[in-house]
Design an enzyme around this catalytic site. Sequence first.
Site, PDB file in Angstrom:
ATOM      1  N   LYS A  53       0.835  -1.210   0.000  1.00  0.00           N
ATOM      2  CA  LYS A  53       0.000   0.000   0.000  1.00  0.00           C
ATOM      3  C   LYS A  53       0.868   1.259   0.000  1.00  0.00           C
ATOM      4  CE  LYS A  53      -3.706  -2.614   2.127  1.00  0.00           C
ATOM      5  NZ  LYS A  53      -4.330  -3.117   3.349  1.00  0.00           N
ATOM      6  N   GLN A  97      -5.131  -1.695   9.536  1.00  0.00           N
ATOM      7  CA  GLN A  97      -4.812  -2.997   8.938  1.00  0.00           C
ATOM      8  C   GLN A  97      -5.371  -4.119   9.821  1.00  0.00           C
ATOM      9  OE1 GLN A  97      -3.264  -3.385   5.886  1.00  0.00           O
ATOM     10  NE2 GLN A  97      -3.662  -5.560   6.111  1.00  0.00           N
ATOM     11  N   ASP A 120     -11.368   2.223   3.688  1.00  0.00           N
ATOM     12  CA  ASP A 120     -11.693   0.798   3.536  1.00  0.00           C
ATOM     13  C   ASP A 120     -13.209   0.588   3.435  1.00  0.00           C
ATOM     14  OD1 ASP A 120      -9.752  -1.075   3.155  1.00  0.00           O
ATOM     15  OD2 ASP A 120      -9.353  -1.449   5.279  1.00  0.00           O
TER      16      ASP A 120
END
Length: 288
Positions: A53, A97, A120
């Site tokens: 990322k 994460q 997200d």
Amino acid sequence: MEILNGTQVAFNTKEAIRKDVEENLIKKGLPAPKLVVIMVGNNPASKVYVGGKVKACSQVGFTSEVFNLPEDAKEEELVSIIEQLNNDDSVNGILLQLPLPPQFDEQKMVNLICPEKDVDGLTKLNLGKLMSKDPTGLFGCTPSGIIKILQDYNVEIKGKDVVIVNRSLLVGKPLAMLFLNENATVTICHSKTKNMEEKLRQADIVVIAVGKKDFLKEDMVKEGAIVIDVGINRDEKTNKICGDVDFENVSKKASLITPVPGGVGPMTIAMLLRNTYIATINSYKNNK
Ligand code: NAP
């Protein structure tokens, strides 16, 4: 059979984002989008994903930062970092994460992220916006990436019978909603589903996200089906990354199929960048 080349579509998507950043932000004297990733603990797979990322951010001209908390971090520490980032105007996207170590309630932590920075698409507000087809929401990266790759290959989704094997909040549920919003007819299967193979054999589009190598076999899809493999597994014999689909045999029957690697994975990262760019642009609109 044609391969749905996620690497290529992701590359094109990233190029478009890079140009948008240049035209709409940098040339106007505005800062590049900034993504912050919070990682708790030392999960090796998470480290690889976070590295990917960060690298992708630099490819499109974003800045990024990683906050690392130790495996035994306390809830208060994570809450304090999320609050700090929520209040920092220089931060456009926040990604927590997953998975988190077991002392954390993941849903509770994710929902502390300000929805406008929730790249997200996992907070309750963004999931609700997806349900109500509200385009101001940020939607999940893997589900959005799957729709994007199909659209880039001009696959008509309207009216198609879609079977998704997965009901997680990360993949199956939001993906079902995106397909429904595109006028497909959707069936979600999971570990308690009866006659799953029969349902799979009727599907025009099959999405597999189970996490088991060779889960989808040739006799489980109809001739000409479109097959999307979300799974990420490691083949113990070759030590290579593989998906959930017996690619060699299923590809003989499918009309279009995503490979692993090079299918859904790169699209997920491209959509994360797109969400971060959208969050950045929205922050200027909202502050007008
Ligand atoms: P998950 O929460 O463990 O979901 C797995 C799903 O598979 C569950 O819904 C489970 O059913 C279902 N399942 C398991 N065994 C089954 C069986 N025998 N028959 C039917 N359904 C079965 O995992 P996840 O986070 O959604 O991820 C799934 C896979 O996708 C993993 O391999 C992950 O690494 C991969 N992934 C890839 C990307 C990418 O960018 N390529 C992104 C996200 C995830 P129950 O709900 O009944 O348990």
